[in-house]
Design a protein around this motif. Structure first.
Motif, short mmCIF file in Angstrom:
data_model
loop_
_atom_site.label_atom_id
_atom_site.label_comp_id
_atom_site.label_asym_id
_atom_site.label_seq_id
_atom_site.Cartn_x
_atom_site.Cartn_y
_atom_site.Cartn_z
N ILE A 25 0.82 -1.20 0.00
CA ILE A 25 0.00 0.00 0.00
C ILE A 25 0.86 1.27 0.00
N ALA A 39 -4.48 9.83 1.71
CA ALA A 39 -4.08 9.24 2.99
C ALA A 39 -3.74 10.33 4.00
N GLN A 43 -6.70 10.33 6.93
CA GLN A 43 -6.48 9.28 7.93
C GLN A 43 -6.97 9.68 9.33
N PRO A 58 -7.85 -0.79 9.63
CA PRO A 58 -8.80 -0.83 8.51
C PRO A 58 -10.03 -1.66 8.86
N TRP A 176 -9.82 6.20 0.35
CA TRP A 176 -8.77 5.73 1.25
C TRP A 176 -9.32 4.71 2.24
N GLN A 180 -7.64 0.87 2.08
CA GLN A 180 -7.05 0.26 3.26
C GLN A 180 -7.63 -1.13 3.52
N TYR A 183 -6.47 -3.83 0.93
CA TYR A 183 -5.10 -4.30 1.15
C TYR A 183 -4.99 -5.14 2.42
#
Length: 250
Positions: A25, A39, A43, A58, A176, A180, A183
């Motif tokens: 990522i 990100a 975040q 996540p 985002w 997350q 991944y």
């Protein structure tokens, strides 16, 4: 619609494994500046949104639900427990009228049960997530059309001829959050339910079924999906019959 190159997340080739073999990522953020921007910008906001619902990032599961008439995109999530509403985002514009997408160029936003099947970190509309329109039900519904259309995205900006645009800053949050999870949980599949309107709204249902009676069978199928989620707090197993009907597997 969006007609530029996107990264396929193929379910037939275990998309997450193929992506992660090529890059993790952090490599995605390095290769695509908009992903890094998303990100950095979102975040802390996403962590607070999750914490407010006693969740952590996540998210193990994400569910997106859109109401066309209300112009709302809902983001739901969980960490292998009950679904929590993370946030509602305004949809900037919805072209067309109540009813499904049938053909290329009809300017309709699809209605149905979908999933995210690809991401575009370098979209013409900032960032975008593609849904798998046309799905099996759409293919039956559009069988008499030469081209049912395609490339339907949730994306940034405020332009649409069939997509769900939520403008750039909100799109960074949704993108985002989704990336997350993809991944972190390679098996993750992100369902998307697109409804013509809140099908539990009796006044709207009476009016729109009177104005668009041809859509009643589809709307009844989608209403059963909406009610299942709201009554049981679970996502149903949705199948598509040979006739193109959505069926809940109990």
């Amino acid at each position: 619609m969006e007609s530029i190159k996107y990264i396929f997340l193929s379910l037939t080739i275990i998309f997450s494994v193929s992506l992660l073999k090529a890059q993790d990522i952090d490599s995605l953020k390095f290769e695509f500046p908009r992903v890094l921007q998303a990100a950095q910008n979102t975040q802390p906001v996403l962590e607070k949104l999750a914490a407010d619902q006693d969740l952590v990032l996540p998210l193990q599961n994400i569910f997106l639900r859109a109401f066309k008439d209300e112009k709302i995109l809902e983001v739901w999530g969980n960490n292998a427990d009950e679904w929590k509403l993370i946030k509602r985002y305004p949809v900037c514009t919805i072209p067309g009228k109540p009813g499904p997408k049938i053909r290329q160029g009809d300017k309709q936003v699809p209605e149905g049960w979908y999933r995210i099947d690809s991401i575009n970190p370098n979209s013409s509309f900032h960032l975008s997530l593609r849904i798998n329109y046309p799905n099996a039900a759409d293919s039956v519904r559009s069988r008499n059309e030469k081209d049912p259309g395609g490339d339907i995205f949730i994306h940034g900006d405020c332009y649409s001829v069939g997509c769900l645009p939520i403008q750039d800053e909100p799109m960074e949050e949704v993108f985002w959050l989704v990336v997350q999870s993809l991944y972190a949980f390679p098996h993750c599949e992100i369902p998307v339910l697109i409804l013509p309107f809140d099908l539990n709204n009796e006044e709207k249902y009476a009016q729109y079924t009177k104005d668009f009676p041809q859509n009643i069978p589809l709307w009844e199928e989608l209403k059963s999906i909406q009610l299942y989620f709201e009554e049981f707090g679970l996502l149903p197993d949705v199948l598509v019959s040979e006739e193109g009907q959505y069926l809940i597997q109990y």
